[in-house]
Enzyme design. Structure first.
Site, PDB file in Angstrom:
ATOM      1  N   MET A   1      -5.155   3.558  -0.073  1.00 35.54           N
ATOM      2  CA  MET A   1      -4.862   3.030   1.264  1.00 35.54           C
ATOM      3  C   MET A   1      -3.646   3.763   1.812  1.00 35.54           C
ATOM      4  O   MET A   1      -2.540   3.618   1.302  1.00 35.54           O
ATOM      5  CB  MET A   1      -4.608   1.524   1.192  1.00 35.54           C
ATOM      6  CG  MET A   1      -4.642   0.816   2.523  1.00 35.54           C
ATOM      7  SD  MET A   1      -4.591  -0.982   2.304  1.00 35.54           S
ATOM      8  CE  MET A   1      -5.084  -1.523   3.943  1.00 35.54           C
TER       9      MET A   1
ATOM     10  N   HIS B   1     -34.583 -16.240   0.073  1.00 37.67           N
ATOM     11  CA  HIS B   1     -33.659 -17.316   0.433  1.00 37.67           C
ATOM     12  C   HIS B   1     -34.382 -18.661   0.433  1.00 37.67           C
ATOM     13  O   HIS B   1     -34.149 -19.506   1.290  1.00 37.67           O
ATOM     14  CB  HIS B   1     -32.982 -17.071   1.776  1.00 37.67           C
ATOM     15  CG  HIS B   1     -32.051 -15.903   1.787  1.00 37.67           C
ATOM     16  ND1 HIS B   1     -31.318 -15.532   2.893  1.00 37.67           N
ATOM     17  CD2 HIS B   1     -31.731 -14.999   0.827  1.00 37.67           C
ATOM     18  CE1 HIS B   1     -30.595 -14.460   2.614  1.00 37.67           C
ATOM     19  NE2 HIS B   1     -30.840 -14.118   1.360  1.00 37.67           N
TER      20      HIS B   1
ATOM     21  N   GLN C   1      -0.149   7.654   0.330  1.00 32.24           N
ATOM     22  CA  GLN C   1       0.721   7.643  -0.843  1.00 32.24           C
ATOM     23  C   GLN C   1       0.289   6.548  -1.802  1.00 32.24           C
ATOM     24  O   GLN C   1      -0.264   5.530  -1.390  1.00 32.24           O
ATOM     25  CB  GLN C   1       2.187   7.390  -0.447  1.00 32.24           C
ATOM     26  CG  GLN C   1       2.815   8.479   0.373  1.00 32.24           C
ATOM     27  CD  GLN C   1       4.290   8.212   0.612  1.00 32.24           C
ATOM     28  OE1 GLN C   1       5.117   9.084   0.425  1.00 32.24           O
ATOM     29  NE2 GLN C   1       4.637   7.002   1.016  1.00 32.24           N
TER      30      GLN C   1
ATOM     31  N   HIS D   1       0.796  -1.226   0.000  1.00 33.85           N
ATOM     32  CA  HIS D   1       0.000   0.000   0.000  1.00 33.85           C
ATOM     33  C   HIS D   1       0.829   1.276   0.000  1.00 33.85           C
ATOM     34  O   HIS D   1       0.290   2.350   0.100  1.00 33.85           O
ATOM     35  CB  HIS D   1      -0.990   0.014   1.168  1.00 33.85           C
ATOM     36  CG  HIS D   1      -0.379  -0.250   2.507  1.00 33.85           C
ATOM     37  ND1 HIS D   1       0.555   0.567   3.086  1.00 33.85           N
ATOM     38  CD2 HIS D   1      -0.586  -1.270   3.378  1.00 33.85           C
ATOM     39  CE1 HIS D   1       0.899   0.082   4.260  1.00 33.85           C
ATOM     40  NE2 HIS D   1       0.226  -1.045   4.463  1.00 33.85           N
TER      41      HIS D   1
ATOM     42  N   ASP E   1      -2.201   1.626  -6.537  1.00 34.59           N
ATOM     43  CA  ASP E   1      -2.222   1.521  -5.077  1.00 34.59           C
ATOM     44  C   ASP E   1      -2.878   0.208  -4.665  1.00 34.59           C
ATOM     45  O   ASP E   1      -3.588  -0.439  -5.458  1.00 34.59           O
ATOM     46  CB  ASP E   1      -2.979   2.707  -4.465  1.00 34.59           C
ATOM     47  CG  ASP E   1      -2.602   2.949  -3.002  1.00 34.59           C
ATOM     48  OD1 ASP E   1      -1.729   2.235  -2.488  1.00 34.59           O
ATOM     49  OD2 ASP E   1      -3.179   3.870  -2.391  1.00 34.59           O
TER      50      ASP E   1
ATOM     51  N   TYR F   1     -37.004 -10.201   5.588  1.00 37.39           N
ATOM     52  CA  TYR F   1     -36.917  -9.567   4.274  1.00 37.39           C
ATOM     53  C   TYR F   1     -38.280  -9.102   3.775  1.00 37.39           C
ATOM     54  O   TYR F   1     -38.395  -8.054   3.141  1.00 37.39           O
ATOM     55  CB  TYR F   1     -36.318 -10.547   3.256  1.00 37.39           C
ATOM     56  CG  TYR F   1     -34.847 -10.794   3.430  1.00 37.39           C
ATOM     57  CD1 TYR F   1     -33.901  -9.947   2.860  1.00 37.39           C
ATOM     58  CD2 TYR F   1     -34.380 -11.883   4.161  1.00 37.39           C
ATOM     59  CE1 TYR F   1     -32.543 -10.178   3.009  1.00 37.39           C
ATOM     60  CE2 TYR F   1     -33.025 -12.117   4.322  1.00 37.39           C
ATOM     61  CZ  TYR F   1     -32.112 -11.262   3.739  1.00 37.39           C
ATOM     62  OH  TYR F   1     -30.760 -11.488   3.900  1.00 37.39           O
TER      63      TYR F   1
END
EC number: 4.2.2.20
Length: 1021
Positions: free
Chosen positions: A70, A501, A73, A43, A211, A508
């Protein structure tokens, strides 16, 4: 291992004082078998971040703090055409089987990274994998990334399934989930020690920011193709359907569209508070939350700020296994759901704000957040590796876009935002296409993005297209609510259950009911109204929910969130919306239910509905819901949830971090709750013994053995289609549960069996069980009567007339004894060798994180001992128990059992005659001919009930077997019931066929989706 040259790089950076030692870079391999789940991350905020990198003479690698993902830099790569740099990292590429074993779910090793273009590049970045690669050597495998974009993009590929062959001769097939096939990645094995990034050869020069290069184990379903990289997995883009004939552009139709738009805006700005919205109205708080994002515009384009990530994009990092430095940087990410919630709150404040200066500030905040979101890669054509479960993260982005449409147009951002939202909606392509198919009734679509879908369509600038889209949307919503989806697909079912499901799932369906009702309400009384068939089907499902809630659903219906049962109170407004959308509004049934669950009075109804409506009384009687293998018995304010499972209906939903001890959730459970909070009635997780679900027959296991054998998802199904409930006259009911454990599931006793039947009538239930067997010589088998937490208001038991408040307390009961629990339910033991009663302190564990919990509980259970052989039991429950009444019932039982009679109880048939109601319940676990007053023969496994009243005999029958597969629709089952004597139908409306045959009468029931049929018979003269 050679020593790689870093001379050019060292001269450029002035960072390295000694030659690079290759062994240091490769001594800790990525995908180390000893620590496979720890992601390896580069990173560029770490110490000596370029130690493992080298480049050729035409590439320059530097560190840049201009932009990053992250840390602070990133790697800036300035290149000339065809040049390259190399990451020297040893890989030990695991098979998908090895990765799956390590994680406990279908997994694959993934290579991923982020890259940023300030301007599009007409060429491809080539990623090569190999051994001892230098800039000119041949690689073994790799892939390409198209560079014609600006902003950040994420690339993620399976090392087993997505690489292209280079010069090696390999069996280049995809790795199956069990790892039996070789792949390019696996053929590389442990030979990879170099990953080369090669610039396009057709472009003279350029620069790219890179990155967060990462090697990690990820879910094998979620490395999606996009415009930049091709993987094995594609999510097709949305193609809007258009219904014919189309509605013309008329002032009336345009006015209707504008009305719908304004209604939608009004609902989100000033209407019902959203259950899943963290509403914030304080402007100062909005500004401070915005400032915390650290977003700023860069001089030459783009933005920099904290990295945005959806809650599901977290998974690729395996955050629980990150090292401390990586975890600290990872924790600085912003979850997209929180980000888009802030966008909505700012947009709402903008609409409401009157002060011009404040309004301008809110507008600029919103636009900058939009630009940052787009710059982060949330744009059309960018998969960001995956964006599954998109609706939960983004639902408020859609709505904020509608509220800020003028500002977005002014900033020339609306088209890009529209295209982005449409692109990411493709996860719900079967809904957003607006062409009804088997997958079009997705409850998660209604739950998260259905209203957002409408908001998106309203942004279409062309009048005719906008009318077409909203008209098609209306037809689609009608069809999605009307159809019975095949197999286990999401949607509403004929018995009133609502599937997600592959099963009835209130967690839900309740929010889906609310949002679907709101959509119908928004479209009402316009040319775009939802059709009556959709309205009727939704009403049936919502009335059913009223029946199986009190106002919370019972623990057996709570899915993977026990002790967090959804309540109808959270969706009360949906009943109002649907009532007011009726053809003749308000619908009296829905309106009365709304008043009841909202605690509104008849006096308040006139102001709400424009007429006087009485709040609904609580449901009474028995209701069979074989779409969920459960039945509901209502008596006064009490609700009994009787729950089984079978091949079509799973027992419980267990996830990696949910419901770990929920195995027994449907093992013939009979949970009793009064109207109100279940917590206040002793259903408390702290200290709860997960082995003791009320009514269930279980093997009492230590928590480590009760914990699911699967590290991730387990949704255990039964070995037979037969288990469920039936009803008679809407008043009486029966459950039949055939418990058979699977033969090859770890920690499940393959010899554990039981036949369990319950007959419910008015204020009492009769429980019988037989053929209880287990091969576990160390664990007792139990049938639980009850388990409740002891609290100041739940502190009393009655046992045989004696009031018990001692703590701790233990005793043993036997046949003829009775007790009353702290909720006023009475239990009469009518056949059991040993019943244990306990008031004790219990130590248990939380269902999600396994952390210890403790509490004081009263419990009673029938002890079948270890390794029972065809054990059995009988007991009764009285819902309105008092010590006096239980004494009377015990006396009746002792007097030749004046309460009920078990006419048969074996592995094939259970027959219970309830003498108090004169109802007989028959559980035919197998087809059988029997000796009985009424029934002679049944040709299929079925639940049959009879009730003799004066000169009539009422008979019902059903098979709870839905006769379906996970892919194919349920089909009707014909049940032939032969009854003694000659009878004729006394009910012209009955669909049951009958025919006299000799001295018997043949009844033919057609059982569709487990919905009982019944017929009233009178003797032939």
């Amino acid at each position: 291992m050679p020593i790689f040259r870093f001379t050019a790089l060292a001269m450029t950076l002035g960072l390295l004082s000694a030659p690079y030692n290759a062994m240091a870079a490769t001594s800790n391999p990525a995908f180390d078998p000893k620590n496979l789940m720890q992601s390896e991350i580069y990173h560029f905020a770490q110490n000596n971040p370029l130690a493992d990198f080298s480049s050729d003479k035409n590439s320059i690698l530097t560190l840049s703090d201009k932009r990053s993902i992250m840390g602070n830099q990133s790697l800036l790569w300035k290149w000339k055409g065809g040049s390259s740099f190399t990451l020297h990292k040893k890989l030990i590429v695991p098979t998908d089987k090895e990765a799956s074993k390590a994680w406990g779910r279908s997994s694959t090793p993934v290579f991923s990274f982020w890259l940023y273009n300030e301007k599009p590049i007409d060429g491809y970045l080539t990623i090569d994998f190999g051994e001892k690669l230098i800039s000119t050597s041949e690689a073994q495998a790799g892939f390409k990334v198209k560079l014609d974009f600006t902003g950040w993009r994420a690339v993620g590929v399976s090392l087993n399934n997505d690489l292209e062959n280079r010069e090696m001769t390999l069996n280049a097939t995809n790795t199956s989930s069990d790892g039996t096939q070789d792949s390019i990645g696996r053929s590389l094995g442990a030979k990879v020690d170099s990953i080369r990034f090669k610039a396009p050869s057709n472009v003279s020069q350029g620069e790219i920011y890179i990155d967060r290069i990462m090697f990690s184990v990820d879910d094998a379903r979620y490395q999606w193709s996009d415009y930049q990289v091709k993987t094995r997995l594609s999510e097709p883009e949305i193609q809007f359907h258009n219904v014919k004939p189309q509605l013309p552009v008329t002032p009336e139709n345009l006015a209707a569209i504008d009305l719908i738009r304004q209604r939608l805006i009004n609902e989100f700005v000033g209407g019902e508070k959203e259950t899943n919205l963290a509403l914030e109205e304080n402007i100062s708080k909005l500004k401070s939350d915005f400032d915390a994002l650290n977003i700023h515009t860069l001089a030459n384009g783009g933005t920099q700020g904290r990295h945005l990530i959806t809650d599901k994009q977290i998974i690729i990092y395996q955050p629980e296994n990150l090292n401390s430095q990586d975890k600290q940087l990872f924790d600085n990410y912003v979850i997209l759901g929180n980000y888009t919630t802030l966008m909505f709150n700012i947009s709402r404040a903008y609409v409401l704000e009157k002060d011009p200066t404040q309004k301008a500030q809110l507008k600029q905040m919103y636009l900058l957040m939009t630009k940052h979101l787009l710059d982060q890669g949330f744009v059309k054509g960018s998969a960001l590796v995956t964006t599954h479960h998109w609706g939960y993260s983004s639902r408020w982005w859609y709505i904020s876009t509608l509220l800020m449409s003028d500002a977005l147009k002014e900033a020339n951002l609306q088209t890009q935002v529209y295209d982005s939202l449409l692109w990411y909606s493709r996860e719900f392509k079967s809904s957003f296409d607006m062409k009804v198919s088997a997958d079009s009734s997705d409850l998660d679509y209604f739950n998260t993005l259905s209203r957002q879908h409408l908001a998106l369509l309203l942004l279409e600038p062309d009048d005719q297209k906008r009318i077409n889209l909203v008209n098609t949307f209306s037809h689609y919503i009608t069809g999605a609510l009307t159809q019975v989806p095949p197999g286990g697909k999401d949607g509403l079912r004929p018995d009133g259950t609502a599937w997600r499901h592959e099963g009835n799932y209130p967690g839900y369906s309740f929010p889906a009911f609310k949002n679907a009702s709101q959509l119908i309400y928004l479209l009402r009384d316009t040319p775009f109204s939802v059709g009556e068939s959709g309205w009727n089907n939704l009403k049936k499902a919502m009335v059913s929910a009223w029946i199986y809630s009190n106002p919370e659903v019972g623990l057996p219906l709570a899915g993977r969130h026990p002790f967090n049962s959804p309540s109808l109170k959270s969706v009360a407004q949906g009943y109002y919306w649907l009532a007011m959308s009726a053809k003749s509004s308000p619908d009296k049934t829905l309106a009365s239910i709304y008043l009841a669950i909202s605690d509104k009075t008849q006096n308040e109804s006139t102001a709400i509905f424009g007429e006087t409506i009485t709040p609904a009384s609580l449901p009474q009687g028995f209701y069979a819901f074989n779409g969920g293998a459960f039945g509901i018995h209502r008596w006064q304010d009490k609700m009994v949830t009787l729950k089984a499972y079978n091949t079509n209906v799973w027992s419980s939903e267990i996830y990696n971090k949910d419901n770990r001890y929920g195995r027994y959730q449907s093992h013939g459970v009979a949970q009793i709750v009064s109207n109100g909070s279940q917590l206040s009635q002793g259903y408390q997780q702290e200290g709860w013994d997960w082995n003791r679900m009320q009514g269930a027959t279980t093997i009492h296991l230590p928590l480590k053995d009760l914990d699911s054998p699967k590290p991730h998802t387990l949704m255990q199904r039964g070995e037979r289609g037969f288990s469920g409930t039936s009803s008679l006259e809407g008043q009486y009911g029966m459950m039949a549960f055939d418990l058979i454990y699977p033969a090859n599931l770890e920690r499940f006793d393959p010899n554990f069996t039981a036949k369990k039947s319950v007959l419910a009538a008015d204020n009492h239930l009769i429980f019988i069980g037989s053929n209880i067997n287990s091969s576990d010589k160390n664990k007792n088998v139990e049938t639980t009567l009850f388990q409740h937490a002891i609290t100041p208001t739940l502190n009393t038991l009655w046992i045989n007339g004696q009031k018990i408040e001692n703590m701790p307390y233990q005793t043993t009961l036997q046949q003829g004894d009775w007790l009353i629990d702290s909720n006023g339910n009475g239990y009469l033991i009518t056949q059991a060798e040993k019943v244990n009663v306990s008031r004790q302190h219990q130590v248990s564990a939380e269902n999600k994180n396994r952390q210890p919990t403790e509490g004081n509980f009263s419990s009673a259970w029938i002890d079948h001992s270890t390794r029972p052989k065809d054990a059995s039991y009988e007991y009764m429950v009285f819902l309105d128990a008092t010590p006096e009444k239980m004494g009377e019932m015990a006396q009746k039982f002792r007097e030749n059992n004046g309460l009920y009679q078990v006419l048969r109880k074996d592995k094939d048939v259970h027959i219970i005659l309830d003498k108090l109601s004169n109802v007989t319940g028959y559980a035919f676990y197998q087809p059988a001919s029997i000796e009985d007053k009424w029934i002679k023969k049944v040709n299929k496994p079925a639940i049959v009930m009879t009730h003799r009243q004066k000169d009539t005999l009422i008979v019902s029958a059903v098979t709870p077997d839905l006769n379906m597969t996970r892919q194919k629709a349920a089909t009707p089952v014909t049940i032939n019931v032969t009854i003694n004597g000659k009878w004729q139908s006394a009910d012209k409306n009955s669909e049951v066929k009958y025919q006299v045959s000799g001295d018997n009468t043949e009844l033919t029931f057609t059982s569709y989706f487990g919905i009982p049929q019944e017929i009233k018979l009178s003797p032939l003269p």
